[in-house]
Motif scaffolding. Structure first.
Motif, PDB file in Angstrom:
ATOM      1  N   HIS A 122       0.819  -1.206   0.000  1.00 45.60           N
ATOM      2  CA  HIS A 122       0.000   0.000   0.000  1.00 45.60           C
ATOM      3  C   HIS A 122       0.859   1.264   0.000  1.00 45.60           C
ATOM      4  CE1 HIS A 122      -4.427   0.907   1.065  1.00 45.60           C
ATOM      5  NE2 HIS A 122      -3.984   1.678   0.108  1.00 45.60           N
ATOM      6  N   ARG A 123       1.939   1.200   0.754  1.00 44.25           N
ATOM      7  CA  ARG A 123       2.834   2.381   0.766  1.00 44.25           C
ATOM      8  C   ARG A 123       3.457   2.600  -0.601  1.00 44.25           C
ATOM      9  NH1 ARG A 123       6.105   2.555   6.388  1.00 44.25           N
ATOM     10  NH2 ARG A 123       7.061   0.686   5.546  1.00 44.25           N
ATOM     11  N   ILE A 124       3.801   1.491  -1.265  1.00 49.50           N
ATOM     12  CA  ILE A 124       4.360   1.620  -2.616  1.00 49.50           C
ATOM     13  C   ILE A 124       3.299   2.194  -3.557  1.00 49.50           C
ATOM     14  CG2 ILE A 124       5.213   0.292  -4.598  1.00 49.50           C
ATOM     15  CD1 ILE A 124       6.611  -1.549  -2.545  1.00 49.50           C
ATOM     16  N   THR A 125       2.036   1.752  -3.391  1.00 46.15           N
ATOM     17  CA  THR A 125       0.944   2.267  -4.228  1.00 46.15           C
ATOM     18  C   THR A 125       0.778   3.774  -4.053  1.00 46.15           C
ATOM     19  OG1 THR A 125      -0.178   0.142  -3.988  1.00 46.15           O
ATOM     20  CG2 THR A 125      -1.491   1.964  -4.826  1.00 46.15           C
ATOM     21  N   TYR A 126       0.720   4.239  -2.788  1.00 46.16           N
ATOM     22  CA  TYR A 126       0.596   5.680  -2.524  1.00 46.16           C
ATOM     23  C   TYR A 126       1.712   6.450  -3.212  1.00 46.16           C
ATOM     24  CZ  TYR A 126      -2.457   4.910   1.569  1.00 46.16           C
ATOM     25  OH  TYR A 126      -3.455   4.576   2.429  1.00 46.16           O
ATOM     26  N   THR A 127       2.915   5.930  -3.023  1.00 47.38           N
ATOM     27  CA  THR A 127       4.080   6.664  -3.524  1.00 47.38           C
ATOM     28  C   THR A 127       4.063   6.713  -5.044  1.00 47.38           C
ATOM     29  OG1 THR A 127       5.241   5.828  -1.601  1.00 47.38           O
ATOM     30  CG2 THR A 127       6.585   6.820  -3.320  1.00 47.38           C
ATOM     31  N   LEU A 128       3.710   5.582  -5.683  1.00 52.27           N
ATOM     32  CA  LEU A 128       3.625   5.572  -7.141  1.00 52.27           C
ATOM     33  C   LEU A 128       2.546   6.535  -7.630  1.00 52.27           C
ATOM     34  CD1 LEU A 128       4.072   1.807  -8.100  1.00 52.27           C
ATOM     35  CD2 LEU A 128       5.640   3.705  -8.549  1.00 52.27           C
ATOM     36  N   MET A 129       1.434   6.607  -6.900  1.00 48.88           N
ATOM     37  CA  MET A 129       0.363   7.539  -7.264  1.00 48.88           C
ATOM     38  C   MET A 129       0.903   8.968  -7.316  1.00 48.88           C
ATOM     39  SD  MET A 129      -2.983   6.467  -5.146  1.00 48.88           S
ATOM     40  CE  MET A 129      -4.487   6.063  -5.983  1.00 48.88           C
ATOM     41  N   LEU A 130       1.644   9.342  -6.294  1.00 50.70           N
ATOM     42  CA  LEU A 130       2.191  10.698  -6.259  1.00 50.70           C
ATOM     43  C   LEU A 130       3.126  10.929  -7.438  1.00 50.70           C
ATOM     44  CD1 LEU A 130       2.992  11.545  -2.550  1.00 50.70           C
ATOM     45  CD2 LEU A 130       1.135  12.347  -3.991  1.00 50.70           C
ATOM     46  N   ILE A 131       3.920   9.912  -7.756  1.00 49.48           N
ATOM     47  CA  ILE A 131       4.860  10.055  -8.866  1.00 49.48           C
ATOM     48  C   ILE A 131       4.092  10.204 -10.180  1.00 49.48           C
ATOM     49  CG2 ILE A 131       6.634   8.836 -10.202  1.00 49.48           C
ATOM     50  CD1 ILE A 131       7.590   7.653  -7.473  1.00 49.48           C
ATOM     51  N   VAL A 132       3.052   9.385 -10.367  1.00 47.27           N
ATOM     52  CA  VAL A 132       2.252   9.467 -11.599  1.00 47.27           C
ATOM     53  C   VAL A 132       1.563  10.824 -11.696  1.00 47.27           C
ATOM     54  CG1 VAL A 132       0.208   8.541 -12.763  1.00 47.27           C
ATOM     55  CG2 VAL A 132       1.924   6.984 -11.853  1.00 47.27           C
ATOM     56  N   LEU A 133       0.999  11.299 -10.576  1.00 45.27           N
ATOM     57  CA  LEU A 133       0.305  12.587 -10.600  1.00 45.27           C
ATOM     58  C   LEU A 133       1.273  13.720 -10.911  1.00 45.27           C
ATOM     59  CD1 LEU A 133      -2.169  12.197  -7.601  1.00 45.27           C
ATOM     60  CD2 LEU A 133      -2.622  11.960 -10.033  1.00 45.27           C
ATOM     61  N   ALA A 134       2.452  13.672 -10.317  1.00 48.72           N
ATOM     62  CA  ALA A 134       3.456  14.711 -10.604  1.00 48.72           C
ATOM     63  C   ALA A 134       3.875  14.640 -12.072  1.00 48.72           C
ATOM     64  CB  ALA A 134       4.666  14.536  -9.689  1.00 48.72           C
ATOM     65  N   PHE A 135       3.987  13.427 -12.587  1.00 48.16           N
ATOM     66  CA  PHE A 135       4.366  13.245 -13.988  1.00 48.16           C
ATOM     67  C   PHE A 135       3.291  13.817 -14.911  1.00 48.16           C
ATOM     68  CE2 PHE A 135       4.730  10.514 -17.838  1.00 48.16           C
ATOM     69  CZ  PHE A 135       6.021  10.878 -18.206  1.00 48.16           C
ATOM     70  N   SER A 136       2.017  13.624 -14.546  1.00 51.42           N
ATOM     71  CA  SER A 136       0.949  14.172 -15.386  1.00 51.42           C
ATOM     72  C   SER A 136       0.995  15.698 -15.369  1.00 51.42           C
ATOM     73  CB  SER A 136      -0.420  13.672 -14.922  1.00 51.42           C
ATOM     74  OG  SER A 136      -0.778  14.305 -13.716  1.00 51.42           O
ATOM     75  N   LEU A 137       1.370  16.252 -14.228  1.00 46.53           N
ATOM     76  CA  LEU A 137       1.462  17.713 -14.111  1.00 46.53           C
ATOM     77  C   LEU A 137       2.610  18.245 -14.987  1.00 46.53           C
ATOM     78  CD1 LEU A 137      -0.148  19.739 -12.381  1.00 46.53           C
ATOM     79  CD2 LEU A 137       1.746  19.721 -10.774  1.00 46.53           C
ATOM     80  N   ILE A 138       3.730  17.548 -14.958  1.00 48.97           N
ATOM     81  CA  ILE A 138       4.890  17.990 -15.733  1.00 48.97           C
ATOM     82  C   ILE A 138       4.608  17.884 -17.235  1.00 48.97           C
ATOM     83  CG2 ILE A 138       7.266  17.347 -16.339  1.00 48.97           C
ATOM     84  CD1 ILE A 138       7.568  16.552 -13.338  1.00 48.97           C
ATOM     85  N   THR A 139       4.061  16.730 -17.676  1.00 41.62           N
ATOM     86  CA  THR A 139       3.786  16.566 -19.106  1.00 41.62           C
ATOM     87  C   THR A 139       2.682  17.527 -19.545  1.00 41.62           C
ATOM     88  OG1 THR A 139       2.351  14.714 -18.512  1.00 41.62           O
ATOM     89  CG2 THR A 139       4.549  14.163 -19.294  1.00 41.62           C
ATOM     90  N   GLY A 140       1.709  17.773 -18.673  1.00 41.95           N
ATOM     91  CA  GLY A 140       0.641  18.708 -19.012  1.00 41.95           C
ATOM     92  C   GLY A 140       1.175  20.121 -19.163  1.00 41.95           C
ATOM     93  N   LEU A 141       2.023  20.530 -18.237  1.00 40.59           N
ATOM     94  CA  LEU A 141       2.603  21.873 -18.285  1.00 40.59           C
ATOM     95  C   LEU A 141       3.427  22.060 -19.558  1.00 40.59           C
ATOM     96  CD1 LEU A 141       2.725  24.396 -16.481  1.00 40.59           C
ATOM     97  CD2 LEU A 141       4.888  23.547 -15.577  1.00 40.59           C
ATOM     98  N   ALA A 142       4.160  21.018 -19.949  1.00 33.22           N
ATOM     99  CA  ALA A 142       4.986  21.098 -21.151  1.00 33.22           C
ATOM    100  C   ALA A 142       4.129  21.315 -22.400  1.00 33.22           C
ATOM    101  CB  ALA A 142       5.829  19.833 -21.296  1.00 33.22           C
TER     102      ALA A 142
END
Lengths: 206, 236
Positions: A122-142
């Protein structure tokens, strides 16, 4: 919140603090709005297939047409970013308990203790979620400001040698965050269900 | 306190939440009517951030060898007007001390500039294109603009209409392009004269441009697509 006071009857749900539940529900709303309006934008020119490409069923879109989808997507992106910032801030403060560590991967590999394994997963899931969300923000901003954040777009030019334009790589990367977050969301719900079932679900909602 | 009535309320609320969540996912149609309100509520703030982000310096350009002619799709809202090159005139009007009617020779006599830029469509696709022609700023300077001018209205032969903020119009990479990828502009891409700029979305880059009007404020019409719901600033 009041149910936590003085000897709750068996079966009563112990609610999380109101702000936690509100924040949790707000996360879900923002995610659904960003995903559905993003799919509406996708339909204007499908990432796969271009003008002749297959579009997403209207059922999963939000906005009605391109401009409507953009209204929602760019209307909520600020909330989305603020939300993610708050998450990262919260988790960094409680890092030792919530965020995944290298030890969690070892636990998954070696531990024979199911609850311990689930907590690690579950901790790995939470952490991956944050990474995916940050990645969507970065690609969206670009893609939102490619002239101003040209250096961000340039990070996605790694496949140009193979004939894949950085813009197409960006579009695929941004889209890929939807199935990625859907999978993680599924894992999150399944893991929570194993831990506390409907009672835990209710404790986080109503 | 957790009375039975309280539990019932919570259970109902859970049902409502789940119903509401699925209707948001499955029946977004009900919310589509709110799109414009969401846009209107958030665009003022977004525009401020956009204007803040929009640098006045040059955007880095691509190499001429990177152009993607096959990726540049053609959009047109009202057919393809054909303009005889000899008959073409670009009218410059509004808050200018010297209103002009420029022919193609006058535009060709100005310093020519090439910009190899990513042309980004609101639909999501993009193409690297080499546009060339005079700077829009140089064309406006010929007409001796009044310092009161803050916006530029752009009219096209096909009745397409656009309005720009003057800062973006005067950006050093905003061109009145007469050439594309080294060859004269094809008619489908806006011949003989179109707008090109790396700092605006494609729908701001009018084709078949025939008139420029410098104004102090925006009028009732913001643009062909803006009036139907697209954002006005549309900066990249």
């Amino acid at each position: 919140m009041f149910t936590t006071s003085a000897a709750p009857p068996t079966g009563a749900v112990r609610h999380g603090p109101l702000w936690t539940r509100a924040f949790h529900a707000f996360n879900l709303v923002v995610l659904v709005v960003m995903g559905a309006s993003g799919l509406q934008i996708y339909n204007a020119n499908p990432v796969f297939g271009g003008r002749g490409g297959i579009t997403v069923p209207e059922l999963f879109t939000l906005g009605g047409w391109l401009a409507g989808g953009r209204d929602w997507h760019f209307g909520f992106m600020g909330l989305y970013a603020a939300n993610l910032g708050l998450w990262i801030g919260l988790l960094l403060r409680r890092r030792h308990r919530r965020l995944a560590a290298v030890g969690d991967v070892g636990t998954l590999r070696a531990s024979g203790n199911p609850p311990k394994r689930r907590l690690a997963a579950h901790r790995i899931t939470y952490t991956l979620m944050l990474i995916v969300l940050a990645f969507s923000l970065i690609t969206g901003l670009a893609m939102y400001k490619p002239a101003q954040f040209w250096w961000l777009v340039a990070l996605f030019s790694f496949a140009e040698g193979a004939g894949h334009d950085s813009w197409q790589v960006l579009r695929i990367s941004h889209l890929a965050t939807i199935p990625a977050i859907a999978l993680l969301l599924g894992a999150h719900v399944a893991l929570s269900w194993r831990v506390g079932g409907l009672r835990l679900l209710r404790s986080m909602f109503v | 306190m957790s009375s039975p009535a309280d539990g019932l309320g919570r259970r109902q609320a859970l049902g409502l939440l789940m119903g509401g969540g699925s209707s948001l996912l499955l029946g977004g149609c009900a919310l589509n009517g709110l799109s414009e309100a969401v846009g209107e509520a958030t665009q003022p703030l977004n525009e401020r951030i956009e204007a803040l982000l929009q640098g006045r310096g040059a955007v880095p350009e691509f190499d001429r060898r990177q152009v993607q002619p096959e990726a540049l799709l053609v959009n047109s809202f009202n057919g393809t007007p054909r303009i005889a090159p000899d008959a073409y005139r670009l009218a410059v009007r509004g808050l200018v001390r010297r209103p002009l009617n420029l022919d193609l020779a006058a535009l060709a006599a100005l310093p020519q500039r090439e910009c190899v830029m990513r042309h980004v469509c609101v639909e999501g696709w993009a193409a690297i294109v080499a546009w060339s022609g005079p700077r829009l700023a140089d064309v406006l300077a010929l007409a001796d603009p009044s310092p009161l001018g803050a916006y530029l209205a752009i009219r096209s032969a096909d009745q397409y209409f656009e309005t720009w903020d003057l800062v973006s119009a005067l950006h050093p990479q905003t061109l009145l392009a007469t050439h594309m990828n080294g060859a004269p502009l094809p008619v489908a891409n806006g011949a003989p004269v179109r707008l090109a700029s790396p700092i605006k979305l494609g729908y701001k880059l009018s084709k078949w441009v025939t008139g420029l009007e410098l104004t102090a404020r925006l009028g009732d019409r913001l643009g062909t697509w803006e009036d139907r719901g697209y954002e006005w600033f549309a900066g990249l």
